[in-house]
Design a protein around this motif. Structure first.
Motif, PDB file in Angstrom:
ATOM      1  N   UNK A 173       0.843  -1.195   0.190  1.00  0.00           N
ATOM      2  CA  UNK A 173      -0.187   0.184  -0.072  1.00  0.00           C
ATOM      3  C   UNK A 173       0.975   1.091   0.136  1.00  0.00           C
ATOM      4  N   UNK A 174       1.893   1.233   0.951  1.00  0.00           N
ATOM      5  CA  UNK A 174       2.825   2.531   0.968  1.00  0.00           C
ATOM      6  C   UNK A 174       3.539   2.701  -0.375  1.00  0.00           C
ATOM      7  N   UNK A 175       3.883   1.543  -1.076  1.00  0.00           N
ATOM      8  CA  UNK A 175       4.749   1.765  -2.190  1.00  0.00           C
ATOM      9  C   UNK A 175       3.736   2.199  -3.446  1.00  0.00           C
ATOM     10  N   UNK A 176       2.382   1.813  -3.297  1.00  0.00           N
ATOM     11  CA  UNK A 176       1.759   2.130  -4.453  1.00  0.00           C
ATOM     12  C   UNK A 176       1.202   3.871  -4.150  1.00  0.00           C
ATOM     13  N   UNK A 177       1.035   4.154  -2.910  1.00  0.00           N
ATOM     14  CA  UNK A 177       0.947   5.588  -2.806  1.00  0.00           C
ATOM     15  C   UNK A 177       2.115   6.444  -3.178  1.00  0.00           C
ATOM     16  N   UNK A 178       3.357   5.971  -2.924  1.00  0.00           N
ATOM     17  CA  UNK A 178       4.491   6.676  -3.263  1.00  0.00           C
ATOM     18  C   UNK A 178       4.395   6.856  -4.831  1.00  0.00           C
ATOM     19  N   UNK A 179       4.417   5.876  -5.549  1.00  0.00           N
ATOM     20  CA  UNK A 179       4.063   6.005  -6.969  1.00  0.00           C
ATOM     21  C   UNK A 179       3.161   7.067  -7.284  1.00  0.00           C
ATOM     22  N   UNK A 180       2.102   6.819  -6.671  1.00  0.00           N
ATOM     23  CA  UNK A 180       1.086   8.030  -7.198  1.00  0.00           C
ATOM     24  C   UNK A 180       1.235   9.524  -6.881  1.00  0.00           C
ATOM     25  N   UNK A 181       1.733   9.775  -5.682  1.00  0.00           N
ATOM     26  CA  UNK A 181       2.341  11.040  -5.419  1.00  0.00           C
ATOM     27  C   UNK A 181       3.328  11.337  -6.193  1.00  0.00           C
ATOM     28  N   UNK A 182       4.303  10.597  -6.615  1.00  0.00           N
ATOM     29  CA  UNK A 182       5.554  10.830  -7.393  1.00  0.00           C
ATOM     30  C   UNK A 182       5.095  11.362  -8.924  1.00  0.00           C
ATOM     31  N   UNK A 183       4.044  10.893  -9.386  1.00  0.00           N
ATOM     32  CA  UNK A 183       3.633  11.188 -10.697  1.00  0.00           C
ATOM     33  C   UNK A 183       3.339  12.692 -10.730  1.00  0.00           C
ATOM     34  N   UNK A 184       2.598  12.934  -9.975  1.00  0.00           N
ATOM     35  CA  UNK A 184       2.099  14.526  -9.838  1.00  0.00           C
ATOM     36  C   UNK A 184       3.307  15.479  -9.398  1.00  0.00           C
ATOM     37  N   UNK A 185       4.142  14.912  -8.478  1.00  0.00           N
ATOM     38  CA  UNK A 185       5.117  16.003  -8.065  1.00  0.00           C
ATOM     39  C   UNK A 185       6.221  16.125  -9.025  1.00  0.00           C
ATOM     40  N   UNK A 186       6.395  15.295  -9.928  1.00  0.00           N
ATOM     41  CA  UNK A 186       7.488  15.460 -10.891  1.00  0.00           C
ATOM     42  C   UNK A 186       7.103  16.483 -11.912  1.00  0.00           C
TER      43      UNK A 186
END
Length: 543
Positions: free
Chosen positions: A455-468
């Motif tokens: 769950x944490x890895x999935x959320x990290x990937x999701x937030x990362x897309x927008x922040x880039x």
């Protein structure tokens, strides 16, 4: 030469057993010391990746044969096999026995065993091995013919007992050992490093997508010792079409011979001792190579793309428009993929070129009506919705997230990294306290940790897309953070596979404890890297 021939030969699925049998029997008859066909014989070959291939020829006694090894070698035992019948493993005191019961009447049987992690460093230029020179037997057979083979370029510098003599080519030794075969008599061998690279597959994952008819290998390799490498060869099925070779972050250059299936993948750097490399290969295999679909069932035939034993082999199958009913092996994961796919993952445990053909899977499925039959009707509705959507969009200003919202997502990303670190520390406490060995205690807890990490890895990937998009100067740091978190998840998935095998009695406690310790060392490296990358990203985002 068993190991070297196994590395060179192409493993054709339909002829695999026949080819290996011919090679083994020819090699054995050529290399063992000439003598009575009822003699006790042992052939030991060290391959260029540090695996020991041991072939014992044992006379039958009472319709079966038994070969003993010191109990401490059980943790190094990768695979055992015979073409002559069935094998039963049992432990008695300080010896573990392999009992071979032949299918047909015979005077002797051949037992093949594969051992790993036995080659050790001896100074700067040499390796050494200590291994039983004789098969341990119930009755004293007095004599055993012994032959040893090491890779080309790795000349033998020392060997004992003295009755085993090195041949002129310096890579072979043979002799007769006259001793009590009911006891263990160790062989001590030293040879030059030469071209030997102690390469160890950590895992081999195969994904078969029945909807696209594509396949993907995900392989992680670790170099324990020996010569550095900058490339690795894979044996794909003849006629395959390679679509992509990469690691988790970028593409890897490769060269492929479609006629032979030989694929050379160049690593992004020289792989030094202690380092690991993940290689992902996506390709289109020949039709009906991996699976055959019949009415109501699918027969899956796994295949190893190299001639190495792998401790963690998995097969994932993507089913399109099918409902999973049952299978010959229970899946470790069943997941629905939108809109109408099902992902099944099976753990095959330890797999080697000798036994992979015995690990076939039979799936029972039933077809489901596809939503794509309604597409013509859906298109009409979609056109109407789209027209109204365009009109509505033209009357409203374009919405863009405010800087404050991006800052909030950055904070959530850092929070998820900290939560991931916390979950890993909980796992670390299970390992260091040895509570992971308590079957009743560890099962629910490690499943919970596994789910939390995913769950944490999935959320990290999701937030990362927008922040880039909002922080282009932090793209490199965010990408690195995503890759490290994914590696942590893979490490924990690997640990779960090992734990599942321990819980189901497939592996012994001693071997499981050793595997856990090795896996924990890798996890700590990734965790330390994640903490540093999280701190660096926090500084970049706070500017």
């Amino acid at each position: 030469m068993i190991g070297r021939w196994l590395q060179r030969m192409r493993l054709k699925k339909t002829f695999f057993s026949m080819l290996v049998l011919v090679v083994l029997l020819f090699s054995y008859s050529y290399y063992v010391v000439e003598g009575n066909e009822h003699a006790l014989e042992r052939l030991i070959e060290v391959d260029r990746y540090g695996f020991l291939y041991v072939i014992d020829n044992i006379p039958l006694d009472g319709g079966y044969a038994e070969v003993g090894f010191p109990k401490q070698l059980l943790s190094n035992l990768i695979e055992y096999y015979t073409f002559d019948g069935s094998i039963e493993l049992k432990i008695e005191g300080q010896i573990f026995w392999l009992k071979v019961s032949p299918r047909q009447s015979s005077s002797s049987v051949k037992l093949i065993t594969i051992f790993g992690d036995l080659v050790k460093r001896s100074g700067a230029e040499n390796f050494k091995i200590e291994f039983p020179a004789n098969p341990v037997t119930r009755k004293d057979l007095e004599n055993v013919n012994v032959r040893i083979i090491v890779p080309e370029g790795s000349n033998i510098s020392k060997i004992s007992p003295s009755t085993i003599e090195v041949k002129e080519n310096n890579i072979e030794a043979l002799g007769m050992l006259s001793t009590d075969t009911t006891q263990v008599h160790n062989l001590q061998l030293e040879f030059a490093v030469g071209e030997v690279s102690l390469l160890k597959p950590v895992y081999t994952y195969l994904t078969l997508d029945l909807s696209t008819k594509q396949a993907e290998y995900n392989v992680k390799l670790t170099l324990r010792d020996g010569k550095t490498i900058d490339s690795f060869y894979f044996n794909l099925p003849n006629g395959s079409k390679v679509l992509e070779t990469r690691d988790h972050l970028k593409k890897l250059s490769s060269s492929y011979d479609e006629q032979t299936g030989k694929l050379r993948v160049s690593l992004d750097r020289k792989l030094n001792v202690g380092e690991s490399q993940t290689i992902i290969i996506r390709f289109e295999p020949p039709e009906n190579f991996f699976y055959k679909i019949e009415e109501g069932s699918i027969l899956i035939s796994p295949y190893l793309p190299f001639n190495l034993s792998t401790p963690d082999c998995r097969v994932s199958v993507v089913l399109p428009s099918m409902e999973y009913v049952s299978s010959s092996l229970d899946p470790i994961e069943v997941k629905k993929i939108y809109p109408e796919k099902t992902l099944l993952t099976f753990s095959l445990g330890v797999a080697s070129p000798l036994t992979i053909d015995l690990k076939k899977l039979n799936l029972i499925v039933k077809p489901l009506p596809s939503i794509f039959s309604f597409i013509p009707y859906m298109l009409g509705v979609s056109m109407i919705v789209m027209i109204f959507g365009v009109l509505a969009y033209s009357l409203k200003p374009v919405f863009k997230p405010s800087l404050k919202e991006y800052e909030e997502r950055a904070r959530k990303l850092i929070d998820e990294v900290e939560e991931l670190v916390s979950s890993c520390r909980v796992l670390g406490e299970l390992i260091t306290s040895k509570k992971i060995l308590d079957k009743g205690y560890v099962r629910p807890r490690i499943l919970g940790i596994r789910n939390d990490v995913a769950r944490h890895v999935s959320k990290i990937a999701s937030y990362s897309v927008d922040l880039k998009k909002a922080y282009p100067e932090a793209v490199g740091s965010i990408d690195s953070l995503m890759v490290t978190s994914k590696m942590i998840q893979e490490s924990i998935e690997h640990l779960w596979t090992q734990t599942h095998r321990y819980l189901t009695g497939v592996i012994a406690k001693a071997l499981f404890n050793r595997q856990v310790e090795e896996n924990y060392k890798s996890l700590l490296k990734y965790l330390d890297k994640l903490v540093k990358e999280g701190e660096l990203l926090r500084k970049v985002l706070s500017r």
